[in-house]
Design a protein around this motif. Structure first.
Motif, PDB file in Angstrom:
ATOM      1  N   LYS A   1      43.053  57.142  96.824  1.00 31.10           N
ATOM      2  CA  LYS A   1      43.506  55.921  97.498  1.00 31.10           C
ATOM      3  C   LYS A   1      42.321  55.143  98.042  1.00 31.10           C
ATOM      4  CE  LYS A   1      48.118  57.513  98.681  1.00 31.10           C
ATOM      5  NZ  LYS A   1      48.905  58.226  99.677  1.00 31.10           N
ATOM      6  N   SER A   2      41.371  55.856  98.661  1.00 30.77           N
ATOM      7  CA  SER A   2      40.255  55.108  99.244  1.00 30.77           C
ATOM      8  C   SER A   2      39.326  54.563  98.160  1.00 30.77           C
ATOM      9  CB  SER A   2      39.498  55.910 100.306  1.00 30.77           C
ATOM     10  OG  SER A   2      39.042  57.094  99.756  1.00 30.77           O
ATOM     11  N   ALA A   3      39.249  55.235  97.004  1.00 32.66           N
ATOM     12  CA  ALA A   3      38.410  54.701  95.912  1.00 32.66           C
ATOM     13  C   ALA A   3      38.975  53.371  95.413  1.00 32.66           C
ATOM     14  CB  ALA A   3      38.336  55.711  94.764  1.00 32.66           C
ATOM     15  N   VAL A   4      40.293  53.338  95.214  1.00 33.99           N
ATOM     16  CA  VAL A   4      40.905  52.091  94.724  1.00 33.99           C
ATOM     17  C   VAL A   4      40.774  50.997  95.784  1.00 33.99           C
ATOM     18  CG1 VAL A   4      43.061  51.022  93.940  1.00 33.99           C
ATOM     19  CG2 VAL A   4      42.474  53.324  93.161  1.00 33.99           C
ATOM     20  N   ALA A   5      40.988  51.380  97.048  1.00 34.44           N
ATOM     21  CA  ALA A   5      40.869  50.373  98.129  1.00 34.44           C
ATOM     22  C   ALA A   5      39.435  49.851  98.220  1.00 34.44           C
ATOM     23  CB  ALA A   5      41.298  50.987  99.457  1.00 34.44           C
TER      24      ALA A   5
ATOM     25  N   VAL B   1      46.603  63.566  89.198  1.00 29.17           N
ATOM     26  CA  VAL B   1      47.409  63.130  90.349  1.00 29.17           C
ATOM     27  C   VAL B   1      48.882  63.507  90.169  1.00 29.17           C
ATOM     28  CG1 VAL B   1      45.931  61.186  91.039  1.00 29.17           C
ATOM     29  CG2 VAL B   1      47.669  60.854  89.259  1.00 29.17           C
ATOM     30  N   PRO B   2      49.596  63.601  91.274  1.00 27.03           N
ATOM     31  CA  PRO B   2      51.043  63.840  91.173  1.00 27.03           C
ATOM     32  C   PRO B   2      51.723  62.653  90.505  1.00 27.03           C
ATOM     33  CG  PRO B   2      50.256  64.096  93.442  1.00 27.03           C
ATOM     34  CD  PRO B   2      49.131  63.543  92.664  1.00 27.03           C
ATOM     35  N   VAL B   3      52.728  62.961  89.670  1.00 27.46           N
ATOM     36  CA  VAL B   3      53.405  61.886  88.941  1.00 27.46           C
ATOM     37  C   VAL B   3      53.975  60.863  89.936  1.00 27.46           C
ATOM     38  CG1 VAL B   3      55.532  63.283  88.748  1.00 27.46           C
ATOM     39  CG2 VAL B   3      55.146  61.376  87.175  1.00 27.46           C
ATOM     40  N   GLY B   4      53.770  59.613  89.609  1.00 29.48           N
ATOM     41  CA  GLY B   4      54.218  58.526  90.483  1.00 29.48           C
ATOM     42  C   GLY B   4      53.060  57.851  91.201  1.00 29.48           C
ATOM     43  N   THR B   5      51.930  58.528  91.260  1.00 29.47           N
ATOM     44  CA  THR B   5      50.768  57.977  91.975  1.00 29.47           C
ATOM     45  C   THR B   5      50.283  56.686  91.308  1.00 29.47           C
ATOM     46  OG1 THR B   5      50.093  60.223  92.528  1.00 29.47           O
ATOM     47  CG2 THR B   5      48.429  58.497  92.796  1.00 29.47           C
TER      48      THR B   5
END
Ligand code: UGA
Length: 436
Positions: free
Chosen positions: A102-106, A124-128
């Protein structure tokens, strides 16, 4: 004009991906928050051991196409951004910790130019992926997100990246697929199967593959337990069933089980995610896979106690191997190191050797004894445990070690040593799943 790439997260996956993409001719910028790692990589030095990657990295740095930085704004020039950060097991449960993803994308979002494609490679967990894509649609509506799971094995990272057995891309439109086809063109041209999937399926492919591999290993370790109870030999059993091409003979090496930064945490995160999705029962079997795997470590300790005595305090045990598998210096969830630490906790004096992983092992368990050579490790040992099947150990001469030890007892925790050779040299030889 050729695409420019960025790689966010420069651990095993990211450093390998960055160097390999550079070797395909792309300009690549690698970004990581760890300044020490970036300083080393920038000099062409690898912060971990991976055969072949060291020379590739050094060569690619020299071309000038591959650079590394801690500054996220440096990705502004790139068209495609690969997210390669870790997704470890969270501290308080089985689920994956998605903080880094999350922080990499942000961190890159404010720097994305119009039309750029963010490509997740982390497990990653499906849905991420869908969640991140929705988030990105708000902060950077001109960009897109795809998922492209990675199947590389440590020890074969370069080979698995440049000549993978398949490429899987999770996309929501043709444009994203075409960009990825452009990136991977030289690999596709080799005849590599290309699989287009939707985002959730691409995430599931990865955890399904690792769950299958974990299941195969625990299956053969369960057979090893039965062989021990029934007086059979699991190595012969594995060979015999493996001739059936539907079963196949790979990943049927019985022993102390799987470890590392992927298989254990991936099956646990998969179970946690299935429960969230209301599909808990479908993956209940993975709980058993995990339990069989951890039991294998205990079974070795039981053999040690049988060979010595329950009270281990007066014994010296030599442990050959600390890495979770050969050709790696990775000790994350290493069965070998776990067994060494448990034996020490039980009072034994334990000395560990590993060709590459001593430094990492020492950081994890500073109180264990460590030796710089096999000879030093086994000196005066009451028992030798062979726990990581490095080639160097397979080539050991049991005759020359005989004079160094106190007792000639060896337990092969990986079913990789030549039993006859050791027995001919007068050793008591035991292995998991072999009663003879
Ligand atoms: C694993 C997968 O094999 C890769 O395809 C995947 O990309 C990677 O995880 C990942 O998710 O990043 P890796 O962790 O490098 O790769 O190691 P493996 O070669 O799969 O071995 C895992 C463990 O299983 C090791 O501890 C190994 O000693 C053990 N193992 C393997 C056995 O005990 N028996 C076997 O027959 C094979």
């Amino acid at each position: 004009m050729s695409l420019k790439l960025s790689v966010i997260g420069c651990g095993y996956l990211g450093a390998t991906h960055a160097a390999c993409m550079s070797s395909l001719g792309f300009e690549v910028i690698g970004v990581d928050t760890d300044p020490d790692k970036i300083a080393m990589l920038s000099k062409g030095e690898l912060p971990f051991y991976e055969p072949g990657l060291d020379t590739l990295l050094a060569a690619e740095i020299k071309t000038g196409r591959l650079t590394f930085t801690t500054d996220f704004s440096a990705v502004a020039d790139a068209d495609v951004h690969f997210i390669c950060v870790g997704t470890p097991q969270s501290k308080d449960g089985l689920a994956a910790d998605l903080t880094y993803v999350k922080s990499a994308v942000a961190a890159i979002a404010p720097h994305l130019k119009s039309g750029s494609l963010v490509v997740g490679k982390s497990t990653v967990p499906v849905g991420t992926a869908q969640g991140l894509r929705d988030q990105l649609a708000k902060s950077s509506p001109e960009s897109d997100l795809a998922w492209n799971p990675e199947f590389l094995r440590e020890g074969f990272a370069v080979e698995d990246t440049l000549t993978p057995n398949r490429l899987v891309v999770g996309v929501t439109n043709d444009r994203a697929e075409n960009i990825l086809k452009e990136v991977y063109k030289p690999i596709i041209d080799l005849g590599t199967p290309w699989i287009r999937a939707d985002l959730p399926t691409s995430e599931l492919v990865k955890v399904a593959a690792n769950s299958f591999l974990a299941t195969k290993i625990s299956f053969i370790n369960a057979m090893a337990e039965v062989c021990e109870a029934a007086g059979g030999d699991v190595t012969v059993l594995a060979k015999a069933i493996g001739y059936d091409p539907r079963i196949g003979n790979r990943f049927l090496q019985a022993g102390i089980g799987f470890g590392g930064g992927c298989l254990p945490k991936d099956i646990r995160a998969f179970m946690a995610r299935a429960e969230e999705l209301g599909a808990k029962q479908a993956l209940e079997f993975l709980r058993e896979i995990d339990a069989i795997n951890l039991r294998a470590r205990q079974r070795v300790i039981d053999v040690v106690r049988t060979e010595l005595t329950d009270d281990l305090t007066k014994y010296t045990i030599a442990v050959l191997g600390a890495a979770f598998k050969p050709d790696s210096d990775d000790v994350r969830d290493s069965p070998a190191l776990d067994i060494a630490a448990q034996l020490q906790a039980a009072g034994a004096s334990v000395v560990v050797h590993d060709p590459k992983a001593i430094e990492n092992a020492r950081k994890r368990f500073p109180k264990l004894g460590f030796a710089g050579s096999v000879q030093e490790c086994v000196k005066n040992a009451d028992l030798i445990l062979h726990l990581t099947e490095w080639r160097e150990y397979r080539e050991l001469d049991p005759n020359s070690l005989a004079s160094l030890v106190k007792r000639k007892i060896i337990i092969d925790g990986r079913n990789a040593l030549d039993r006859d050779k050791w027995r001919e040299a007068g050793w008591q030889f035991h292995a998991l799943g072999r009663t003879d």
